[in-house]
Scaffold this motif. Structure first.
Motif, PDB file in Angstrom:
ATOM      1  N   TYR A   1       0.653  -1.242  -0.036  1.00 36.31           N
ATOM      2  CA  TYR A   1       0.107  -0.038   0.129  1.00 36.31           C
ATOM      3  C   TYR A   1       0.804   1.212  -0.048  1.00 36.31           C
TER       4      TYR A   1
ATOM      5  N   VAL B   1       0.101   4.283  -2.642  1.00 39.31           N
ATOM      6  CA  VAL B   1      -0.018   5.366  -2.297  1.00 39.31           C
ATOM      7  C   VAL B   1       1.163   6.468  -3.031  1.00 39.31           C
TER       8      VAL B   1
ATOM      9  N   CYS C   1       0.506   9.498  -5.614  1.00 42.35           N
ATOM     10  CA  CYS C   1       0.704  11.034  -5.383  1.00 42.35           C
ATOM     11  C   CYS C   1       1.637  11.537  -6.383  1.00 42.35           C
TER      12      CYS C   1
ATOM     13  N   GLY D   1       1.523  11.687   0.947  1.00 40.26           N
ATOM     14  CA  GLY D   1       2.227  10.434   0.456  1.00 40.26           C
ATOM     15  C   GLY D   1       3.851  10.158   1.180  1.00 40.26           C
TER      16      GLY D   1
END
Length: 574
Positions: free
Chosen positions: A320, A324, A328, A497
């Motif tokens: 994850y 992410v 970003c 992020g």
């Protein structure tokens, strides 16, 4: 004692000592040979810090320098040949993406002033509305997002080098069809563009499938960033080159040029690249042993059908963290690609489209920073100055954080020069993040890196679809305050992020990354049953009937500390 008995006694007493001496000599020779081999081969525990935590800085530095092979005619090893060829492939791929955006200006403008028309005005060749142009531009991403995860799965099951090469080759072939499709109907152009997106959607996942077999752990950042910098160099070269071809030879020229170039590249790629080092016919033994030893690959074991651990992917926080980070980075990337000229024109009253150098400057800087960051990341890991986890977090969070700061400068300044400087620095520092999240797949799960890349890049593509919608909804009045909000959101996305990646990212191989031990089986050609139903011939002598008469040989008894072998009662002289 009769001479026969004495001779028998001498043989039984001295023979074991002779055999022991011969065994000792043989052992010494084996040890000497082993020491010589260890001097020529790089030790496994010096190659991969993931498999050993020992070794000092000098050892790491020595190890990282010993393997820069220079055996191929172009002056680099086979793995670097793949890196440079894949970088060229990405340059062609992104050049293809630039073709339509450049050519469509001449195709639809009311007055065409070009060298082709000798400065004469003529009506637009295609009366396409802005909505139609928007559909054509976005149709590529409709296909691109669909094949991200399937492309990663495909690259994990098939030779990734062929998946990568054929994808770019097909996209180049489809590029040759676009001029003809334009003359038929814009719907056909959209169909071709969707197909291009479908095939190019597998390129990023498949490149990770290639490095799974070819990138030694301490060269992952270096090799991967060499490949990725072709994407940014492709944008730098593709825009002005497409413009020159369009201006001098007509709008069809850029499609034909990149189409032919991509097909020529495919032929070269298929001839010079192979799935893994063991299958490369011209690789040196030194490089092959180095790569396979550092990766811990064993070709004598055959992997059974192992299910892909999809559940583990979606329950792993390091996965994850990569997703992410990709979201970003893609948010800002697509923001600058789609809205950068509009911002400079509406707020700063500066038309960047008239200055090709300024438009290409941020991407040019990033094309330089990306491979430099890869070299620096591997240097820090190879010298054991920082762990892999620390390198990934520092490069990713540092790049994202500085990019977020300079994006605020872009949004809140009212000076054109300051805005251009901040924009260039923002994009440049984001190049260091490529050595963070974009290589991290190979750290946590090399076997499934292509699938994870498809997963994260698919989510990143979603941000490219949402970002223009958000920008359009926030800038209806085209005021500077509205654009401040746009860049503030982009900066906050990056800071988010940074926090998420700093907490949950990892550079260590995850427990679920390797298949279970019972998934391997030894390669046993003797176990194959003959097609005629007969018996399998024996290639050894374990079960065969001896050809000559044999007799039982005495075995030296275990020593019990007494002279020779045991007490007098343990030796039978009969």
């Amino acid at each position: 004692m009769p001479f026969g008995g004495f001779q028998n006694l001498k043989d039984k007493v001295l023979q074991p000592s002779k055999e022991a001496a011969q065994l000792a000599v043989h052992s010494i020779k084996s040890l000497v040979t082993k020491k010589q081999e260890e001097k020529t081969l790089v030790k496994y525990d010096e190659l991969d810090e993931e498999y050993s935590g020992e070794g000092d800085a000098s050892t790491g530095g020595r190890q990282s320098r010993c393997c820069n092979c220079r055996e191929c005619p172009c002056g680099c090893s086979k793995r670097y040949t793949i890196a440079f060829l894949s970088s060229l492939g990405f340059m062609i791929s992104f050049g293809i993406r630039c073709n339509m955006g450049v050519a469509i200006v001449q195709m639809t403008e009311n007055g065409t002033h070009s060298h082709v028309n000798h400065g004469q005005d003529k009506p637009p060749e295609f009366n396409w509305t802005s909505d139609t142009i928007g559909l054509i531009d976005s149709s590529f991403f409709w296909g691109y997002i669909v094949t991200q995860i399937p492309g990663g799965y495909l690259a994990s099951r098939l030779p990734a080098n062929r998946v990568f090469g054929i994808a770019i080759g097909i996209s180049a072939f489809l590029n040759l069809l676009i001029p003809g499709a334009c003359k038929v109907h814009f719907g056909l152009v959209m169909a071709v563009r969707i197909l291009q997106g479908l095939v190019e959607g597998v390129t990023y996942p498949s490149i990770h499938g290639i490095w799974r077999h070819w990138a030694p752990p301490l060269e992952r950042s270096r090799l991967a960033t060499i490949s990725f910098c072709g994407s940014y160099a492709g944008a730098v070269v593709g825009m002005p080159l497409s413009g020159i071809l369009t201006d001098y030879l007509g709008w069809q020229a850029c499609f034909y040029f990149y189409g032919a170039l991509g097909i020529a590249w495919l032929v070269m790629w298929l001839c010079l690249t192979h799935e893994k080092p063991a299958l490369h016919p011209t690789i040196t033994e030194k490089e092959r042993i180095y790569i396979e030893t550092s990766l811990g690959e064993n070709d004598t074991l055959v992997l059974k059908n192992v299910k892909t651990p999809w559940k583990k992917f979606f329950t792993s926080m390091p996965v994850y963290a990569i997703i992410v980070a990709n979201f970003c980075r893609s948010w800002t990337f697509y923001l600058l690609i789609t809205s950068q000229p509009m911002y400079f024109k509406q707020v700063l009253k500066f038309d960047m489209s008239k200055s090709g150098i300024i438009s290409a400057l941020p991407h040019f800087v990033m094309a330089i920073i990306v491979p430099f960051g890869g070299q620096l990341a591997d240097f820090l890991r190879g010298r054991k100055i920082l762990t892999t986890t620390a390198v990934r977090k520092i490069f990713n969070c540092g790049g994202f954080g500085l990019e977020a700061v300079f994006l605020l400068g872009v949004g809140y300044t009212r000076d054109t020069t300051t805005a251009i400087v901040c924009l260039t620095l923002a994009v440049g520092f984001s190049g260091f993040a490529i050595s963070g999240y974009n290589v991290n797949h190979l750290d946590i799960a090399p076997r499934y890196a292509s699938i994870l890349m498809g997963l994260s890049n698919g989510v990143g593509t979603l941000s490219g679809m949402f970002c223009p919608i958000v920008v359009e909804s926030l800038t209806k009045h085209k005021t500077s305050k509205e654009w401040e909000t746009v860049f503030l959101i982009a900066s906050c996305v990056h800071f988010g992020g940074v926090i998420f990646y700093a907490i949950f990212a990892s550079g260590e191989r995850q427990p679920w990354a390797d298949p279970p031990k019972d998934a391997y089986e030894a390669w046993e050609p003797d176990a194959i049953t003959p097609s005629d139903g007969g018996s399998v011939p024996s290639y050894g002598a374990l079960n065969a009937t001896p050809v000559y008469d044999t007799k039982e040989e005495f075995v030296q008894v275990e020593s019990k500390g007494s002279y020779l072998n045991g007490d007098i009662g343990d030796r039978d002289f009969d």
